[in-house]
Design an enzyme around this catalytic site. Structure first.
Site, PDB file in Angstrom:
ATOM      1  CE  LYS A 216     -16.622 -40.504  24.234  1.00 54.86           C
ATOM      2  NZ  LYS A 216     -16.979 -39.470  25.214  1.00 54.86           N
TER       3      LYS A 216
HETATM    4  P1  5BU Z   1     -11.670 -37.051  33.511  1.00 56.31           P
HETATM    5  O1  5BU Z   1     -12.437 -36.387  34.579  1.00 56.31           O
HETATM    6  O2  5BU Z   1     -10.319 -36.414  33.210  1.00 56.31           O
HETATM    7  O3  5BU Z   1     -11.573 -38.543  33.692  1.00 56.31           O
HETATM    8  O4  5BU Z   1     -12.594 -36.798  32.199  1.00 56.31           O
HETATM    9  C1  5BU Z   1     -12.294 -37.307  30.965  1.00 56.31           C
HETATM   10  C2  5BU Z   1     -13.197 -36.750  29.905  1.00 56.31           C
HETATM   11  O5  5BU Z   1     -12.774 -37.229  28.642  1.00 56.31           O
HETATM   12  C3  5BU Z   1     -14.653 -37.101  30.024  1.00 56.31           C
HETATM   13  O6  5BU Z   1     -15.399 -35.994  29.595  1.00 56.31           O
HETATM   14  C4  5BU Z   1     -14.871 -38.245  29.079  1.00 56.31           C
HETATM   15  O7  5BU Z   1     -16.126 -38.226  28.454  1.00 56.31           O
HETATM   16  C5  5BU Z   1     -13.826 -37.970  28.034  1.00 56.31           C
HETATM   17  N1  5BU Z   1     -13.274 -39.195  27.439  1.00 56.31           N
HETATM   18  C6  5BU Z   1     -12.555 -40.110  28.147  1.00 56.31           C
HETATM   19  O8  5BU Z   1     -12.341 -39.967  29.353  1.00 56.31           O
HETATM   20  N2  5BU Z   1     -12.042 -41.205  27.522  1.00 56.31           N
HETATM   21  C7  5BU Z   1     -12.235 -41.428  26.213  1.00 56.31           C
HETATM   22  O9  5BU Z   1     -11.721 -42.403  25.674  1.00 56.31           O
HETATM   23  C8  5BU Z   1     -13.007 -40.479  25.489  1.00 56.31           C
HETATM   24  C9  5BU Z   1     -13.492 -39.385  26.123  1.00 56.31           C
HETATM   25 BR1  5BU Z   1     -13.295 -40.731  23.704  1.00 56.31          BR
END
Ligand code: 5BU
Length: 490
Positions: free
Chosen positions: A316
């Protein structure tokens, strides 16, 4: 008619006097400079003028519009709609401006029945995008919307854009009419009128500046990105990495990206080995690994080759070009040397992409790299406004050699079939994580939110058997993709 003209003159001169019509050099929301700026918000402080405008606006459209409700575009037009509602006894509706991610809250407040006719009220129209967004939400609730009633049409293509979307606009005043009235009244001189005329001839927005999300999720999206098979889209990609990813997805039959949010290199490599056979992308956060280094990179690259997936470092980037260039290529992570893809916030505009490109120029032309622009975060209450989202889409389209797509949550943002929508916040367990993350099921992500690649983190990493969980997500996502493109009936 004479009476109308007299009343219009009176309103325009008063608007000028209260500084609601300003002349100078203004930066507009849509990113161009304008010699004229209308700020009708100030009218709330002048109740008599507010009433005059509202009453005339309504009387002016009589005979043209039949409706059961009025709905003002937030915020400036809300009091105008309220006055119309109260004075003419037309029930009002309020469209919520917050994002839809607040769970089950209704988009439209007020009492109505499906099929009721609603007219939209707006203060100033430039491109027409705010009206289209409002109409989209009203239609999603089953209301019929055929007309928008506006105080000032800036004559920059808004009426045509609305027409293209089947919406007729009735405007009390146009920019030219205002200039004419003010010039006649001796409030502005000819030079100002000319600068406005020149500006108008140079800055016309066409309907393509705004693509509203489909009313019913994905319905009628036509031959675009959402209905096109991955293989065909690969042919249209302008980024070599996007083309590679689309082909890989088609070949391996997976649209799953696993977010490998673990904190040691050995956990990362173990996870990559388990989920590798089921993913098109493995997403990393190198900066949360305590022991990230050459061994981790070598291990990741080996697994990526063995299992046929690409690496996305979710860094990012968001700084000025110079710093982004250094962050991308230097430091302990040397991201440009191993990650096929990275994420970047377009908050600094083109600068972030210039920084990435500058770093890549030093790495050499043989390495193919790409980037996803983060448009809309999955967190509850994210701050991306419709204008920011529209500008991000435009930037992605302009820079399609480097930008492989958008990270977002809505189906209507990304149009180009050669680019991909990456959607995080996907999990079968859709309860929030207590830290603001919003989750949606795999089917919802693909069929309602327009995800091409779905990012699953804890849904996989916290499972007892991450490999089996990845396989399950992959199967669900792939079935939803097939259904979306019409390759397999439900
Ligand atoms: P989760 O464990 O499924 O909640 O992880 C989501 C991943 O996606 C995590 O690595 C975040 O950094 C990434 N992410 C997110 O959740 N939402 C966003 O809007 C973005 C990245 Br951009």
């Amino acid at each position: 008619m004479l009476e109308l003209e007299t009343r219009l003159k009176d309103i325009v001169v008063k608007l000028f006097e209260i500084n609601a019509l300003k002349f100078g050099d203004f930066k507009m929301k849509v990113g161009v400079n304008s010699p004229v700026y209308f700020d009708l918000r100030v009218v709330v402080s002048y109740p008599e003028l507010m009433e005059q405008i509202s009453v005339l606006l309504w009387e002016f459209c009589q005979g043209e519009v039949a409706c059961d409700h009025v709905c003002g575009v937030p915020y400036t037009a809300l009091p105008i709609a309220t006055l119309i509602s109260s004075r003419f006894r037309i029930p009002m509706l309020i469209r919520r401006k917050e994002t839809k991610q607040y769970g089950t809250r209704r988009l439209v407040e007020g009492s109505f029945a499906p099929g009721d006719r609603c007219v939209i009220v707006e203060d100033v129209v430039t491109s027409g995008s705010s009206i289209l967004e409002t109409r989209q939400d009203l239609r999603a609730e089953g209301l019929s919307v055929t007309h928008a009633l506006v105080v000032v049409d800036r004559q920059q293509g808004g009426a045509q854009a609305l027409q293209q979307h089947g919406l007729s606009m009735l405007s009390l005043l146009t920019l030219s009419k205002i200039m004419h009235i003010l010039c006649e009244a001796g409030r502005v001189d000819r030079a100002v009128v000319e600068s406005v005329t020149t500006y108008l001839s140079r800055t016309q927005f066409d309907g393509s500046n705004f693509a509203p999300a489909p009313e019913k999720p994905l319905a009628g999206a036509g031959e675009g990105r959402l209905r096109m098979p991955l293989q065909a889209r690969a042919e249209l990609a302008r980024s070599p990495v996007a083309a590679r990813l689309l082909r890989l997805m088609a070949r391996k039959q997976t649209t799953l990206c696993v977010a490998a949010d673990v904190t040691t290199a050995s956990e990362l490599l173990e996870l990559a080995g388990q989920v590798g056979p089921h993913v098109c992308l493995l997403k990393t956060h190198a900066d949360i690994l305590g022991d990230f280094g050459e061994a981790a990179v070598a291990g990741l690259l080996q697994l990526a080759r063995r299992h046929d997936f690409l690496l996305l470092e979710d860094r990012k980037f968001a700084d000025i070009g110079h710093v982004v260039q250094l962050q991308y290529s230097q430091g302990p992570h040397r991201i440009a040397s191993w990650a096929d893809l990275v994420t970047a916030h377009p908050v600094s505009g083109e600068a972030v992409l210039t920084g990435l490109s500058a770093a890549l120029a030093a790495v050499g032309p043989e390495v193919q790299r790409g980037c996803f622009l983060v448009a809309e975060m999955s967190s509850q209450g994210h701050l991306a406004s419709p204008d920011y989202l529209a500008a991000t889409t435009q930037l992605a389209e302009r820079q399609a050699r480097l930008v492989c797509g958008l990270v977002c949550q809505s189906p209507g943002l990304l149009r180009a079939p050669g680019q991909l929508q990456l959607t995080p916040g996907v999990r079968l367990e859709t309860a929030s994580d207590g830290l603001g993350q919003c989750y949606h099921s795999p089917r919802e992500a693909v069929l309602e939110r327009g995800a091409d690649v779905a990012v699953v983190g804890r849904g996989v990493t916290r499972a007892e058997d991450p490999g089996a969980a990845a396989r399950r997500y992959r199967d669900l996502l792939w079935a939803a993709y097939l259904q979306r493109v019409g390759l397999q009936a439900e």
